[in-house]
Design an enzyme around this catalytic site. Structure first.
Site, PDB file in Angstrom:
ATOM      1  N   HIS A 194       0.779  -1.088  -0.041  1.00  0.00           N
ATOM      2  CA  HIS A 194       0.005  -0.053   0.137  1.00  0.00           C
ATOM      3  C   HIS A 194       0.876   1.357   0.046  1.00  0.00           C
ATOM      4  CE1 HIS A 194      -3.622  -2.536   1.579  1.00  0.00           C
ATOM      5  NE2 HIS A 194      -3.619  -2.310   0.513  1.00  0.00           N
ATOM      6  N   CYS A 506      -1.702  -6.779 -21.659  1.00  0.00           N
ATOM      7  CA  CYS A 506      -2.142  -5.788 -20.409  1.00  0.00           C
ATOM      8  C   CYS A 506      -1.532  -6.028 -19.055  1.00  0.00           C
ATOM      9  CB  CYS A 506      -3.780  -5.947 -20.557  1.00  0.00           C
ATOM     10  SG  CYS A 506      -4.373  -7.360 -19.826  1.00  0.00           S
TER      11      CYS A 506
HETATM   12  C1  PEP Z   1      -2.625  -9.846 -15.357  1.00  0.00           C
HETATM   13  O1  PEP Z   1      -2.607 -10.940 -14.387  1.00  0.00           O
HETATM   14  O2  PEP Z   1      -1.433  -9.643 -16.036  1.00  0.00           O
HETATM   15  C2  PEP Z   1      -3.687  -9.088 -15.319  1.00  0.00           C
HETATM   16  C3  PEP Z   1      -3.632  -7.909 -16.084  1.00  0.00           C
HETATM   17  O3  PEP Z   1      -4.568  -9.208 -14.278  1.00  0.00           O
HETATM   18  P1  PEP Z   1      -4.811  -8.837 -12.781  1.00  0.00           P
HETATM   19  O4  PEP Z   1      -3.485  -7.865 -12.520  1.00  0.00           O
HETATM   20  O5  PEP Z   1      -5.886  -8.108 -12.714  1.00  0.00           O
HETATM   21  O6  PEP Z   1      -4.754 -10.183 -12.162  1.00  0.00           O
END
Ligand code: PEP
Ligand code: MG
Length: 585
Positions: A194, A506
């Site tokens: 955090h 992503c």
């Molecule tokens: C990932 O795992 O790269 C992703 C984008 O999902 P999260 O970070 O929400 O698990």
């Protein structure tokens, strides 16, 4: 001059004087004494007063934190307030006062110690709470008039300093005036703590993994390089000059990137690249309105479900999804279905204890167990899709059967909507998150059944390397763009090309601009990144060309250690900053 290698959890540079900050809890500083039976009620009243004071301070901080766009900042303090409001915590302390006839500070110290020790031994996701409890302990003790953190030298109160401490708590980030802090250097920490999230939102560089006690003392002159994770103690003249120049360039770049908001994301050789946003909260919509972009590549819907007593209704969700579609002015919005996991588990998802939550009920695997919750979400999404280009993303798919589960969910949702005579969009594109090695290896097969895929590199990294996400002990062993991952990326991109399906990266690696020459080289052309990184990536792309003949990949795969990979990317990064020729050469 000495160079200490740590890990950066918030980027940026700083040059200045160190001041050691001690928030170390010392038993000896906390008053311990016994009280008589007659004093018990008085002592409990003191404890109550201390709690009320701490809560009221916390409410003030929450108000202050509202001005930050990052919703997580507010969430941190809301969590702290929730913990303080937990009757069990207060009852444990007052129980100790009654039973052992001890003073309030003593009871506070003992109970927090118990919680801290308990969370230290837990799964990594809960271990993060240790810092929150440490923070709360000093808050309550301070409210009782007891010990709190302090600078070990007066300089920290008179001029901006590089704060060196054992750990960084959210309390420190918020309570040490921003103008007094150039950077934080700590021993303990992690990218997902955090305090790191807070520091990033303030734009304060943070390096952790440095043994502060042995290496730094008050008034040492140091350079903090929040990109490479280096802390240079007593730099020589040449090094200091080099860094001052670097900082000047960095600041210029910020200004330059700001001038590129309105251009389309493209490379030096005019290859159009799709650049989208990862969004986790509605207030981030405001940020994206400032840029030309290709939509939202990942809308994490967990914010609608977490920290609530019951799941949001279908109508509530419908309004929210519509808001996002309207906020992106016709651009695609990829909405991920609720992705539950160990660190994001709504209270009403009652699961039996999981010994290794990342390998148990997570992502796609939750749908069958909580079908009604997902059904409401599916219905809201189908209805909202009438108001824009909404696409649906299935989280953490491991094999084809997970895709079938989702397909059935949406076909059931449509049946109900028809029966309820509610209008919806029947022609939505569905995609999958590829974030397990299994899905990556089977991408060729999985892509036949869906319209697009997002690569979730955060989870893919932890599953490929069998290294828990957010655990600094294992995090520091591997490079964030491990070659094994890039091999998997290559497979996924190839499958996407064969099936003519968009592959969008992503995960967090997509927010690191140094890697773009390599991403482009392996054929990735679509990215979804954190809003804070978006302007820099867009602006760096303009300096990157893509050459057919290049030994870049060969060099990358032959780098045999994390160190070799760091070196490789650092050189490339410097090269981009010089605005050099084709980066992917
Ligand atoms: C990932 O795992 O790269 C992703 C984008 O999902 P999260 O970070 O929400 O698990
Ligand atoms: Mg994931």
């Amino acid at each position: 001059m000495r160079t200490l290698q740590g890990m950066a959890s918030s980027s940026g540079f700083a040059v200045g004087i160190t001041c050691v900050y001690s928030d170390e809890y010392e038993e000896s500083v906390v008053s311990h004494y016994n009280i008589s039976e007659e004093q018990v009620s008085n002592e409990i009243a003191r404890l109550k007063e201390g709690f009320e004071k701490a809560k009221s301070l916390m409410q003030d901080i929450i108000k202050v934190s509202e001005k930050f766009s990052d919703k997580k900042v507010k969430e941190i303090f809301n969590t702290h307030l929730m913990i303080l409001n937990d009757p069990e915590l207060f009852e444990k302390m007052s129980g100790l006062i009654k039973e052992k006839k001890i003073n309030a500070e003593h009871a506070v110290a003992d109970v927090f110690e118990e919680y801290i020790n308990m969370y230290k031994t837990k799964d990594v996701h809960f271990r993060e709470l240790v810092h929150d409890f440490i923070d709360l302990r000093s808050r309550v003790l301070t409210s009782l008039g007891g010990a709190a953190g302090h600078f070990e030298c007066p300089v920290g109160e008179r001029q901006p300093v590089i704060v060196a401490s054992k750990r960084l708590t959210p309390h420190m980030v918020l309570n040490i005036p921003r103008e007094d802090v150039l950077a934080f250097v700590t021993e303990e920490g992690g990218y997902t703590t955090h305090s790191a999230i807070l520091a990033r939102s303030f734009g304060i560089p943070v390096i952790f993994g440095i043994n502060v006690k042995e290496n730094l003392k008050c008034t040492d002159r140091v350079i903090v390089d929040g990109f490479s994770g280096k802390v240079i103690v007593l730099p020589d003249e040449e090094t200091e000059k080099y860094y001052l120049k670097k900082i000047e360039k960095y600041n210029k770049r910020k200004v330059f990137c700001d001038t590129k908001r309105d251009i389309s994301p493209q490379t030096k050789s005019h290859i159009r690249v799709k650049l989208k946003f990862n969004i986790s909260a509605p207030n981030e919509l405001e940020i994206i309105k400032n840029f030309r972009h290709d939509g939202i590549g990942l809308l994490r819907t967990e914010f609608l479900f977490l920290e609530k007593e019951k799941p949001p209704s279908e109508d509530e969700q419908f309004d929210m999804y519509k808001l996002f579609l309207e906020g992106t002015a016709g651009k695609p919005v990829v909405v991920r279905l609720l992705d539950i996991g160990a660190d994001k588990l709504p209270l009403y998802f009652k699961l039996p204890p999981q010994t290794n939550p990342d390998l148990e009920i997570k992502g796609a695997r939750a749908v069958e167990g909580f079908y009604d919750i997902y059904l409401a979400q599916a219905k809201a999404l189908l209805r909202a899709a009438k108001h824009g280009d909404l696409r649906i993303l299935y989280p953490m798919v491991s094999d084809t059967s997970d895709v079938f589960t989702f397909k059935k969910l949406f076909s059931d949702a449509k049946k109900i909507l028809r029966a309820e005579k509610k209008t919806f969009n029947d022609k939505i594109t569905y995609g999958i998150m590829i974030e397990t090695p299994s899905a990556a290896l089977m991408a060729d097969k999985l892509l036949k059944d869906v319209g697009f895929a997002n690569i979730g590199s955060n989870d893919l990294l932890q599953y490929t390397l069998a290294a828990s996400r957010g655990n600094p002990l294992v995090e520091k062993r591997y490079h964030i763009l491990h070659p094994s991952m890039v091999k998997l990326f290559e497979m996924i991109v190839r499958a996407g090309r064969i099936h003519k399906k968009e592959i969008c990266l992503c995960g967090e690696v997509g927010s690191i601009e140094e890697f773009y020459p390599l991403f482009l080289k392996i054929g990735l052309r679509s990215f979804s990144v954190a809003p804070a990184r978006f302007p820099y990536i867009k602006c760096d792309l303009l300096h990157i060309g893509i050459a057919k003949k290049s030994n870049m990949l060969k060099k990358f795969y032959s780098a045999e250690s994390k160190h070799a990979l760091d070196k490789l990317f650092k050189r490339k990064y410097d090269f981009i900053k010089r605005g050099g020729k084709n980066e992917a050469d």
